[in-house]
Design an enzyme around this catalytic site. Structure first.
Site, short mmCIF file in Angstrom:
data_model
loop_
_atom_site.label_atom_id
_atom_site.label_comp_id
_atom_site.label_asym_id
_atom_site.label_seq_id
_atom_site.Cartn_x
_atom_site.Cartn_y
_atom_site.Cartn_z
N CYS A 138 0.79 -1.23 0.00
CA CYS A 138 0.00 0.00 0.00
C CYS A 138 0.82 1.28 0.00
CB CYS A 138 -0.95 0.00 1.19
SG CYS A 138 -2.06 -1.42 1.19
N HIS A 173 -2.34 8.02 6.71
CA HIS A 173 -2.61 6.73 6.07
C HIS A 173 -4.00 6.28 6.49
CE1 HIS A 173 -1.85 3.07 3.98
NE2 HIS A 173 -1.93 2.33 5.07
N GLU A 216 0.24 5.26 13.97
CA GLU A 216 0.45 6.50 13.22
C GLU A 216 0.24 7.72 14.11
OE1 GLU A 216 -0.72 8.53 8.92
OE2 GLU A 216 -2.07 7.02 9.76
N LYS A 238 -9.67 8.19 3.46
CA LYS A 238 -10.06 6.83 3.06
C LYS A 238 -11.50 6.49 3.43
CE LYS A 238 -5.49 4.66 2.80
NZ LYS A 238 -4.64 5.85 2.98
N HIS A 276 -9.81 2.60 0.76
CA HIS A 276 -8.37 2.38 0.70
C HIS A 276 -8.06 1.77 -0.67
CE1 HIS A 276 -4.30 1.52 1.33
NE2 HIS A 276 -4.37 0.67 2.33
N PHE A 330 1.86 -3.33 4.16
CA PHE A 330 2.28 -4.66 4.55
C PHE A 330 3.78 -4.81 4.32
CE2 PHE A 330 -2.04 -6.93 3.68
CZ PHE A 330 -2.56 -6.36 4.81
#
Length: 385
Positions: free
Chosen positions: A151, A278, A289, A307, A312, A372
């Site tokens: 991502c 994110h 985060e 998002k 996402h 990931f």
């Protein structure tokens, strides 16, 4: 500190809009648009793109989005080729998708018949297909590469684009990030226990996970900025080396890449006027985060996750959210943080943007992409002064 590179000709395909300014306005309105995807009797909420982006011949959104980009960018690429030469225009395609629209049915056919369908080859499930298709459409002769770091891919490609220009391998780079929220992708996230049963609710006490989306974002990257150009000020990358899918719970990798982006840009934390989080809505991501941002910036900088509106979009998210930051720099209104308003007390009290909030022309905006494999990228964009 590297020279700034220009970010121009933004292009998007999303659930909300298919024009960067229209997307920005839709995000400011804060009204989500999601669809339902049925997979083996289970329903997944996801952010879909309009049907007009489906290639009718092959029933493929992947090919349809590539064709739409090829047509829209044709005059842009022709201008770049005329200015720099066909062999000096590079193409980067960033994606997590391996053409699952084609590969999943083909694999099912293989298990049933011990052979792939007639005419199907493994090449069709390679990201190289997208590069070859677009290079062919534009008659490019320069470097063509695919990138896949989960991502963070759509943000990391901007670092690669700058590298190609600084190293002298290209004078212009067409940087494309795209991904599909297809059935196998939704099932994959669901198997990890992080797919939300409703629209993602980032940073809320009630958050239940991620909602995926299909999307595409593209930019042209060139050298030689002029006053007023939108530019890449800095970029930072890191790897958690912690877990194959879970982030470092303390956010040390996220903190490292944000600090590296600031250093790369020659900026201080106070110079950042807005951070696009994110912000996936998973418990692990939102917490780490927020902790990392608090340690660097404190809780005063305006932040939001978009998002909950676009979904996402995986490999496209870094590109799309960078484009939203560029629109924010130009127009001044900040993208709101759309959630249920119930703050998680375990998170530092970040300053979430409300609808209609304006920041006095921030010097720079940051966009975070965490992935990931512990792959982290922070992008800082601004306007050349």
């Amino acid at each position: 500190m590297p020279d700034h590179v220009v970010l121009s000709h933004p292009f998007v395909i999303t659930n909300l809009a298919q024009d960067p300014l229209d997307l920005y306005r839709a995000v400011l309105a804060g009204k989500p648009a999601f669809s339902s995807l049925q997979v083996y009797g289970k329903s997944y909420l996801f952010a879909d793109v309009p049907e007009r982006y489906e290639d009718k011949e092959e029933h493929s959104y992947h090919k349809g989005m590539c064709k739409a980009l090829a047509e829209s960018y044709r005059p842009v690429v022709a201008s770049l080729e005329e200015r720099y030469g066909k062999d000096r225009v590079a193409l980067l395609v960033a994606t997590c998708d391996y053409q699952s629209e084609w590969s999943t049915p083909a694999t099912g056919y293989f298990f049933a018949h011990q052979a792939f369908p007639q005419g199907y080859t493994l090449y069709r499930q390679s990201p190289a297909w997208s590069v070859d298709f677009l290079r062919g459409e534009w008659n490019l002769e320069g470097i063509g590469e695919t990138l896949s770091t989960a991502c963070s891919t759509g943000a990391g490609m901007l670092a690669r684009a700058r590298d190609l220009i600084e190293a002298g391998f290209a004078d212009a780079v067409v940087a494309v990030g795209y991904d599909l929220a297809y059935d196998v992708v939704c099932m994959g996230f669901d198997s990890l226990g992080v797919y939300a049963p409703e629209r993602t609710n980032p940073s809320s006490l009630n958050r239940k996970g991620v909602t995926l989306g299909t999307g595409l974002g593209a930019l042209v990257v060139t050298a030689g900025p002029q006053k007023g150009d939108c530019v890449l000020l800095g970029i930072g990358e890191s790897n958690d080396a912690y877990h194959i899918t879970g982030p470092d719970p303390e956010g040390t990798g996220a903190e490292a890449c944000m600090r590296r982006a600031l250093s790369d840009a020659g900026l201080e934390p106070k110079d950042i006027g807005y951070i696009n989080l994110h912000g996936t809505g998973t418990h692990a991501n939102d917490l780490m985060e927020a902790l990392a941002i608090d340690r660097i910036f404190g809780c005063g900088v305006p932040v939001s996750s978009t998002k909950s509106l676009t979904g996402h979009t995986l490999g496209a998210s870094g590109a799309i959210e960078t484009i939203l930051c560029l629109e924010t720099l130009i127009h001044g209104l900040l993208p709101p943080h759309v959630f249920d308003g119930v703050r998680d007390p375990a998170l530092p009290p970040l300053t979430f943007v409300g609808q209609g909030e304006r920041y006095p022309r921030p010097h720079a905006c940051m966009s975070n992409s965490f992935a990931f494999g512990g792959n982290n990228v922070s992008v800082i964009v601004g306007v050349e002064e």
